[in-house]
Design a protein around this motif. Structure first.
Motif, PDB file in Angstrom:
ATOM      1  N   MET A 249       0.525  -1.614   0.520  1.00  0.00           N
ATOM      2  CA  MET A 249      -0.030  -0.084   0.171  1.00  0.00           C
ATOM      3  C   MET A 249       0.516   1.169  -0.050  1.00  0.00           C
ATOM      4  O   MET A 249       0.746   2.076  -0.912  1.00  0.00           O
ATOM      5  CB  MET A 249      -0.796   0.216   1.566  1.00  0.00           C
ATOM      6  CG  MET A 249      -2.323  -0.870   0.928  1.00  0.00           C
ATOM      7  SD  MET A 249      -3.246   0.053  -0.153  1.00  0.00           S
ATOM      8  CE  MET A 249      -3.448   1.798   0.313  1.00  0.00           C
ATOM      9  N   PHE A 250       2.283   0.902   0.720  1.00  0.00           N
ATOM     10  CA  PHE A 250       2.725   2.004   0.890  1.00  0.00           C
ATOM     11  C   PHE A 250       3.686   2.498  -0.489  1.00  0.00           C
ATOM     12  O   PHE A 250       3.612   3.625  -1.268  1.00  0.00           O
ATOM     13  CB  PHE A 250       3.577   2.144   2.551  1.00  0.00           C
ATOM     14  CG  PHE A 250       5.123   3.219   1.863  1.00  0.00           C
ATOM     15  CD1 PHE A 250       4.306   4.588   3.041  1.00  0.00           C
ATOM     16  CD2 PHE A 250       6.138   3.206   1.821  1.00  0.00           C
ATOM     17  CE1 PHE A 250       4.982   5.270   3.564  1.00  0.00           C
ATOM     18  CE2 PHE A 250       7.094   4.604   2.163  1.00  0.00           C
ATOM     19  CZ  PHE A 250       6.100   5.812   2.866  1.00  0.00           C
ATOM     20  N   GLY A 251       3.469   1.630  -1.006  1.00  0.00           N
ATOM     21  CA  GLY A 251       4.493   1.679  -2.307  1.00  0.00           C
ATOM     22  C   GLY A 251       3.381   1.878  -3.245  1.00  0.00           C
ATOM     23  O   GLY A 251       3.712   2.688  -4.564  1.00  0.00           O
ATOM     24  N   ILE A 252       2.523   1.554  -3.470  1.00  0.00           N
ATOM     25  CA  ILE A 252       1.390   2.244  -4.471  1.00  0.00           C
ATOM     26  C   ILE A 252       1.239   3.560  -4.499  1.00  0.00           C
ATOM     27  O   ILE A 252       1.081   4.542  -5.129  1.00  0.00           O
ATOM     28  CB  ILE A 252      -0.523   2.173  -4.212  1.00  0.00           C
ATOM     29  CG1 ILE A 252      -0.138   0.485  -3.983  1.00  0.00           C
ATOM     30  CG2 ILE A 252      -1.060   2.476  -4.852  1.00  0.00           C
ATOM     31  CD1 ILE A 252      -1.128  -0.339  -4.706  1.00  0.00           C
ATOM     32  N   ILE A 253       0.681   4.196  -2.676  1.00  0.00           N
ATOM     33  CA  ILE A 253       0.997   5.566  -2.366  1.00  0.00           C
ATOM     34  C   ILE A 253       2.102   6.563  -3.166  1.00  0.00           C
ATOM     35  O   ILE A 253       1.783   7.818  -3.771  1.00  0.00           O
ATOM     36  CB  ILE A 253       0.862   6.161  -1.297  1.00  0.00           C
ATOM     37  CG1 ILE A 253       0.067   5.441  -0.299  1.00  0.00           C
ATOM     38  CG2 ILE A 253       1.340   7.858  -0.830  1.00  0.00           C
ATOM     39  CD1 ILE A 253      -0.277   5.486   0.839  1.00  0.00           C
ATOM     40  N   LEU A 254       3.742   5.323  -3.103  1.00  0.00           N
ATOM     41  CA  LEU A 254       4.487   6.351  -3.923  1.00  0.00           C
ATOM     42  C   LEU A 254       4.664   6.491  -5.045  1.00  0.00           C
ATOM     43  O   LEU A 254       4.924   6.845  -5.880  1.00  0.00           O
ATOM     44  CB  LEU A 254       5.654   5.621  -3.459  1.00  0.00           C
ATOM     45  CG  LEU A 254       6.261   5.906  -1.527  1.00  0.00           C
ATOM     46  CD1 LEU A 254       7.427   5.030  -1.380  1.00  0.00           C
ATOM     47  CD2 LEU A 254       6.218   7.103  -1.435  1.00  0.00           C
ATOM     48  N   LEU A 255       3.969   5.564  -5.897  1.00  0.00           N
ATOM     49  CA  LEU A 255       3.863   5.167  -7.425  1.00  0.00           C
ATOM     50  C   LEU A 255       3.249   6.356  -8.412  1.00  0.00           C
ATOM     51  O   LEU A 255       3.422   6.351  -9.086  1.00  0.00           O
ATOM     52  CB  LEU A 255       3.586   3.552  -7.113  1.00  0.00           C
ATOM     53  CG  LEU A 255       2.801   3.036  -8.696  1.00  0.00           C
ATOM     54  CD1 LEU A 255       4.900   2.936  -9.411  1.00  0.00           C
ATOM     55  CD2 LEU A 255       2.677   2.095  -9.543  1.00  0.00           C
ATOM     56  N   THR A 256       2.162   6.403  -7.104  1.00  0.00           N
ATOM     57  CA  THR A 256       1.425   7.324  -7.792  1.00  0.00           C
ATOM     58  C   THR A 256       1.600   9.293  -7.658  1.00  0.00           C
ATOM     59  O   THR A 256       0.661  10.315  -7.619  1.00  0.00           O
ATOM     60  CB  THR A 256      -0.151   7.229  -6.935  1.00  0.00           C
ATOM     61  OG1 THR A 256      -0.087   7.378  -5.630  1.00  0.00           O
ATOM     62  CG2 THR A 256      -0.330   6.203  -7.828  1.00  0.00           C
ATOM     63  N   MET A 257       2.309   9.088  -6.871  1.00  0.00           N
ATOM     64  CA  MET A 257       2.666  10.433  -5.808  1.00  0.00           C
ATOM     65  C   MET A 257       3.095  11.452  -6.697  1.00  0.00           C
ATOM     66  O   MET A 257       2.781  12.867  -6.811  1.00  0.00           O
ATOM     67  CB  MET A 257       4.169  10.134  -4.627  1.00  0.00           C
ATOM     68  CG  MET A 257       4.407  11.805  -4.345  1.00  0.00           C
ATOM     69  SD  MET A 257       5.166  11.430  -3.078  1.00  0.00           S
ATOM     70  CE  MET A 257       4.377  11.174  -1.591  1.00  0.00           C
ATOM     71  N   PRO A 258       3.302  10.842  -8.415  1.00  0.00           N
ATOM     72  CA  PRO A 258       3.907  11.622  -9.147  1.00  0.00           C
ATOM     73  C   PRO A 258       3.168  12.384 -10.056  1.00  0.00           C
ATOM     74  O   PRO A 258       2.480  13.279 -10.487  1.00  0.00           O
ATOM     75  CB  PRO A 258       4.976  10.632 -10.258  1.00  0.00           C
ATOM     76  CG  PRO A 258       5.118   9.707  -9.743  1.00  0.00           C
ATOM     77  CD  PRO A 258       4.624   9.790  -8.502  1.00  0.00           C
ATOM     78  N   LEU A 259       2.030  12.190  -9.597  1.00  0.00           N
ATOM     79  CA  LEU A 259       0.024  12.559 -10.098  1.00  0.00           C
ATOM     80  C   LEU A 259       0.099  13.947  -9.204  1.00  0.00           C
ATOM     81  O   LEU A 259      -1.434  14.380  -9.852  1.00  0.00           O
ATOM     82  CB  LEU A 259      -0.671  11.675 -10.243  1.00  0.00           C
ATOM     83  CG  LEU A 259      -0.865  10.209 -11.157  1.00  0.00           C
ATOM     84  CD1 LEU A 259      -1.965   9.199 -10.759  1.00  0.00           C
ATOM     85  CD2 LEU A 259      -0.085  10.771 -12.717  1.00  0.00           C
TER      86      LEU A 259
END
Length: 422
Positions: free
Chosen positions: A82-92
């Motif tokens: 879940m933490f990885g998903i948050i980081l993955l979408t942070m560029p948006l």
């Protein structure tokens, strides 16, 4: 690679920008801190009711993104993931903070002035590699230049050896160079005096040559289409047309005459472009030089067909089968048919709105010609997305997301200026 000459390259033991490893697989990169701080500053600016001509459309994409995050959490839940998903979408987050932090024409001009400078540095680093000089980072003591697929450490000759082996040049900062090309076109037809016209021609020339030297067909086709559309748009302005066509040709010819190697690479790039004709005649491998249509694409679609409606979000299946070298396929894998249709609606509606204001605004409108550059640029990005690398989507890298956010935010600024002028 975004760094010129391997300066500040990721995972360098000497000069990498700071990052934090949360687990062995989850890393908080330096841009994450920048994006988070920028996001907080945007909230503090309190520009909540910002009106953008694409605002409703991008809201649809944001809602579907949240849906994918929730769905991915339900079907593939782990705290670290879940933490990885948050980081993955942070560029948006850039689509929120850019239009709220950069709000005036002079601020955009200052930003593009910095990008133009870096485009020149990136081109110098590329030519330096081609001529066999050491990478810029090597002069500062850098010793890490990546690893091969077998895990072997690569030395400072990696870019030079790549050119020798494949007959193609490596490139630094593709998004900076691409954005510089588009914005140089914009200011070239603009009536303001922020930049000297010959300076802009130089930026257009070196970025075009830089991508030609790579021999990357998708980028070259995109540049060719954008240049042709641009020429049509200025066909009724002979003085501008003369400067745009003949001065860059002279500059590029002079650049090619300085080195036989650069000249050969440019010729090799054009030869690779000709292989597109093989695809049009039915050879999807382009004479054995293309693997996107018969290898990469089918592999991604194999998993997409198992969940075609909503895709796989950010689950393990998406990560295992994701391939950003096939942008259209990867968007289907990530967001499914629903997510893909929402994006296509955004794309077509964005072009339609820009073209409408361009078509119906007065010829005397000083912002009108600039609007057409955003139409050209978006079409170019779509060509690249369809042929070379993923340019749009719910899973975007920091540099790519930032470039696109600046692009559409500046297009919105111009859209409003055209309406205000009339």
């Amino acid at each position: 690679v975004q760094s010129p000459g391997y300066l500040f390259a990721a995972h360098s033991p000497n000069f990498a920008l700071p990052s934090i490893w949360v687990t062995s697989k989850v890393e908080i990169l330096y841009p994450s801190f920048f994006f988070l701080i920028a996001f907080i500053k945007a909230i503090m600016a309190k520009r909540y009711n910002l009106k953008q001509f694409y605002g409703r459309d991008i809201t649809y994409l944001a809602v579907y993104l949240i849906f994918m995050i929730i769905l991915s959490s339900i079907f593939d839940f782990k705290v670290t993931r879940m933490f990885g998903i948050i980081l993955l979408t942070m560029p948006l987050l850039s689509f929120y903070f850019i239009p709220r932090l950069i709000t005036t024409e002079i601020q955009y001009a200052n930003l593009f002035s910095i990008l133009f400078t870096f485009a020149i540095i990136l081109f110098i680093a590329q030519i330096s590699d081609l001529l066999g000089f050491r990478p810029l980072a090597a002069y500062l003591g850098e010793t890490f230049f990546g690893r091969s697929s077998s895990g072997k450490l690569l030395d400072e000759n990696v870019a030079y050896l790549f050119t020798e082996k494949y007959g193609r040049a490596s490139i630094y900062g593709v998004h900076i160079s691409f954005m510089s090309f588009m914005m140089a076109l914009y200011y070239f037809v603009s009536n303001n005096s922020y930049f000297n016209k010959y300076y802009l021609i130089a930026i257009i020339s070196i970025t075009t040559l830089s991508f030609t030297l790579t021999g990357t067909r998708g980028w070259m086709i995109a540049f060719l289409v954008m240049i042709i559309l641009f020429i049509f748009s200025i066909a009724n302005r002979p003085r501008i047309l003369f400067k745009f066509v003949f001065v860059p040709l002279i500059m590029i010819a002079l650049s090619l005459s300085t080195s036989a190697k650069v000249r050969n690479l440019a010729s090799s790039g054009l030869d690779r472009l000709e292989t597109v004709g093989l695809v049009l005649r039915g050879d999807i491998t382009a004479g054995g030089t293309l693997g996107r249509l018969d290898v990469r694409g089918p592999r991604v679609l194999e998993m997409f067909y198992k969940s075609p409606i909503i895709g796989w979000g950010f689950t393990e299946n998406y990560r295992n089968y994701s391939d950003k070298h096939v942008g259209q396929h990867n968007m289907l894998l990530n967001g499914g048919i629903v997510g893909y249709v929402l994006f296509m609606y955004f794309f077509t509606h964005y072009i339609y709105k820009l073209f409408s204001v361009y078509r119906y605004s007065s010829v005397q409108n000083i912002y009108r010609q600039g609007i057409f550059i955003f139409i050209i640029g978006f079409i170019g990005m779509f060509i690249i997305h369809s042929s070379t690398t993923m340019m749009f989507g719910y899973d975007m890298q920091f540099a790519k997301s930032l470039m696109l956010a600046v692009f559409i935010s500046f297009s919105d600024y111009n859209y409003r200026q055209v309406i205000k002028y009339d």
